[in-house]
Design an enzyme around this catalytic site. Structure first.
Site, PDB file in Angstrom:
ATOM      1  N   GLU A  79       1.741  -1.559  -7.017  1.00  0.00           N
ATOM      2  CA  GLU A  79       1.668  -3.013  -6.856  1.00  0.00           C
ATOM      3  C   GLU A  79       0.353  -3.645  -7.322  1.00  0.00           C
ATOM      4  O   GLU A  79      -0.214  -4.470  -6.617  1.00  0.00           O
ATOM      5  CB  GLU A  79       1.900  -3.385  -5.383  1.00  0.00           C
ATOM      6  CG  GLU A  79       3.271  -2.990  -4.904  1.00  0.00           C
ATOM      7  CD  GLU A  79       3.474  -3.263  -3.415  1.00  0.00           C
ATOM      8  OE1 GLU A  79       4.554  -3.728  -3.055  1.00  0.00           O
ATOM      9  OE2 GLU A  79       2.555  -2.980  -2.616  1.00  0.00           O
TER      10      GLU A  79
HETATM   11  C1  TNX Z   1       5.284  -1.599  -0.172  1.00  0.00           C
HETATM   12  S1  TNX Z   1       5.332   1.131  -0.878  1.00  0.00           S
HETATM   13  C2  TNX Z   1       4.004  -1.085  -0.289  1.00  0.00           C
HETATM   14  C3  TNX Z   1       3.104  -1.167   0.868  1.00  0.00           C
HETATM   15  C4  TNX Z   1       3.709  -1.921   2.013  1.00  0.00           C
HETATM   16  C5  TNX Z   1       5.142  -1.513   2.187  1.00  0.00           C
HETATM   17  C6  TNX Z   1       5.801  -2.103   3.379  1.00  0.00           C
HETATM   18  C7  TNX Z   1       4.110   0.866  -1.572  1.00  0.00           C
HETATM   19  C8  TNX Z   1       3.675   1.902  -2.443  1.00  0.00           C
HETATM   20  N1  TNX Z   1       3.553  -0.329  -1.341  1.00  0.00           N
HETATM   21  O1  TNX Z   1       1.885  -1.725   0.478  1.00  0.00           O
HETATM   22  O2  TNX Z   1       2.976  -1.629   3.151  1.00  0.00           O
HETATM   23  O3  TNX Z   1       5.848  -1.872   1.034  1.00  0.00           O
HETATM   24  O4  TNX Z   1       7.067  -1.563   3.600  1.00  0.00           O
END
Ligand code: TNX
Length: 514
Positions: free
Chosen positions: A328
């Site tokens: 992300e």
């Molecule tokens: C996605 S999964 C994210 C996290 C959040 C999560 C909550 C991932 C690699 N990144 O930063 O905490 O969703 O479900």
């Protein structure tokens, strides 16, 4: 062959389901005064000690460890006394040589034989013996009756077992909310009882930095105290991390530390303005949005930061893996992302570690053997499969199955719902080989993830983690032939009272007759 408890007999509390389970005539009576007879080897010592301690508690009296000097006198022999438990290291299992994962699964394989003559646990390695003791404890430990002598008759049986996947993990997000060392140690015990073998700690994110580093002290001085919602923060010292790693090692669990870059870095940019164009630190962040923070490939401070931080973290752990995050990073283009991931990969490799990253790192050029963790089912399947064809290994954490921070249902007070709800049955009923189109040997394993945006206490943690961790553990350990919802639900109902006895506030989901 039948999975324990599917043929009308009361379910044995065996989770995950063993590969082979057969009833034998008779039973073995274990009682205070029983002894664990174990080979006199350092690697077996913690295994034998844990078994003896827990048997002592379950049986209401002391259980000793007896170590015959000359191991060969005992190998393959029956216990001297029917009430004893004999641990046998059977190096014969080692004869079959195989590629690394298969070797590990062989190392973790074991057998358990229980009849009138006593209990024999046999394996090719201490790791396999440890799993055998875990299985025996599941058969012996019954909640209630603490403190008074309480013999247990273990029904006659033969179990032969081995894991399906080499990597059976749990990720704990200690960044959104901090989890102190005693809490992590408790989680390790829960994991070991489910035969999980990787603890992945998500040590940094926008809301906090959780590991004190001498190379960058301001990370915890400035960002150690913050957490989601303005809740109290916290951080581990190097000694704390060693305490966790040593406890994990005693339980056969390898620690995988994660420093998340190049996104999810606000705790770092809040502590060090040199990581921000213009030089002013970012504000602290205690919300739960994702994707807004970033490193900058062109700033002179960025590469030294990654080298120092990843080098130091890599040097703190014995395990072979270092998780680089990589998820992300939504505020940069693909070219800058891959440059930054390349810097992190280089730093991890220089630290002598095998890099692990969330699925987005599949866009970068990966060294052979790098591990890619699949999580976002909305996107990325193609890249992960392509990376696997180019030599990467894959750990599956599909959010809609393994994200234990998602709500069980709409009414559950804790948890998120961005990938839907995850009732227990949904965490259980899925087949890893069907998630991605991968080369046969690319699938390393399965990992449950507990993000902690909504987790403010040990109670919250247990409520989300259990019972769903058991479902994911069985997906990771057990072969499809012995899996099935009805059998799982029955075995789990027999297994779960031990969580209650351990003081864990787990969730009695509506889909099981607890
Ligand atoms: C996605 S999964 C994210 C996290 C959040 C999560 C909550 C991932 C690699 N990144 O930063 O905490 O969703 O479900």
């Amino acid at each position: 062959m039948s999975p324990a408890g599917t043929a009308g007999a009361p379910a044995q509390p065996l989770v995950p389901a063993p590969r082979f389970h057969a009833e034998l005539p008779g039973s073995a009576r274990l009682a205070a005064g029983s002894a664990v007879v174990a080979p006199d080897l350092p690697a077996v010592e913690p295994v034998a000690r844990r078994l003896a301690e827990r048997l002592g508690r379950a049986l209401g009296g002391p259980v000793g460890v007896h170590r015959p000097r000359d191991d060969s006198r005992w190998a393959g022999r029956r216990p001297q006394r029917p009430a004893d438990i004999q641990l046998v290291l059977d190096s014969g299992h080692r004869a079959a040589q195989a590629p690394s994962d298969a070797t590990q699964r062989l190392d973790e394989s074991f057998s358990l034989t229980c009849d009138e003559r006593g209990v024999v646990l046999s394996a090719a390695s201490p790791a396999g013996l440890r799993h055998a003791t875990t299985t025996l404890l599941a058969l012996v430990e019954r909640p209630g009756g603490r403190g008074r002598p309480r013999p247990v008759d273990v029904p006659g049986m033969r179990i032969e077992d081995a894991p399906r996947f080499a990597w059976r993990g749990l990720m704990l997000d200690v960044a959104r909310h901090f989890l102190d060392v005693p809490t992590v140690l408790d989680v390790l015990e829960v994991m070991a009882d489910l035969k999980l073998n990787r603890l992945h700690l998500h040590l940094s994110d926008d809301q906090g930095w959780r590991l004190r580093l001498t190379s960058r002290p301001r990370l915890t001085e400035v960002s150690g105290a913050t957490a989601v919602g303005g809740d109290p923060g916290g951080f581990y010292t190097a000694d704390d991390l060693h305490t966790i790693e040593a406890a994990a090692a005693d339980l056969g669990i390898v620690l995988v530390p994660e420093i998340d870059t190049p996104g999810h870095v606000n705790a770092a940019t809040h502590a060090y303005g040199e990581l921000v164009p213009g030089g002013s630190p970012t504000e602290e962040y205690t919300g739960i949005d994702v994707g807004f923070s970033r490193l900058h490939a062109d700033l002179p401070a960025t590469a030294p930061f990654l080298d120092d931080v990843l080098g130091e973290v890599g040097g703190l752990v014995d395990g072979p893996w270092l998780h680089l995050g990589g998820d992300e990073a939504l505020e940069m283009d693909r070219a800058e992302y891959t440059r930054l991931v390349a810097l992190a990969l280089r730093a991890a490799t220089a630290a002598g570690k095998v890099p692990v990253g969330w699925q987005e790192i599949a866009h970068a050029e990966l060294p052979p053997g790098a591990v890619v963790q699949y999580w976002d089912e909305r996107t990325g399947a193609q890249q992960v499969a392509a990376a696997a064809r180019a030599g990467a290994r894959v750990v599956l954490s599909p959010a809609s199955r393994t994200y234990l921070d998602l709500k069980y249902d709409a009414d559950f007070p804790l948890g998120l719902d961005w990938a839907g709800h995850v009732p227990l049955r949904r965490a259980y009923e899925w087949e890893p080989s069907e998630v991605l189109d991968l080369p046969a040997d690319a699938l390393l394993g399965v990992e449950a993830c507990l993000w902690t945006e909504t987790v403010r206490s040990r109670e919250d943690l247990a409520a989300l983690l259990l019972p769903r961790l058991a479902a994911v553990a069985e997906v990771a350990w057990s072969v499809p032939a012995v899996r099935g919802w009805d059998g799982f639900a029955a075995r789990l109902a027999a297994f779960a009272p031990r969580w209650t006895a351990a003081g864990l506030a787990w969730t009695r989901t509506p889909d099981v007759a607890w």
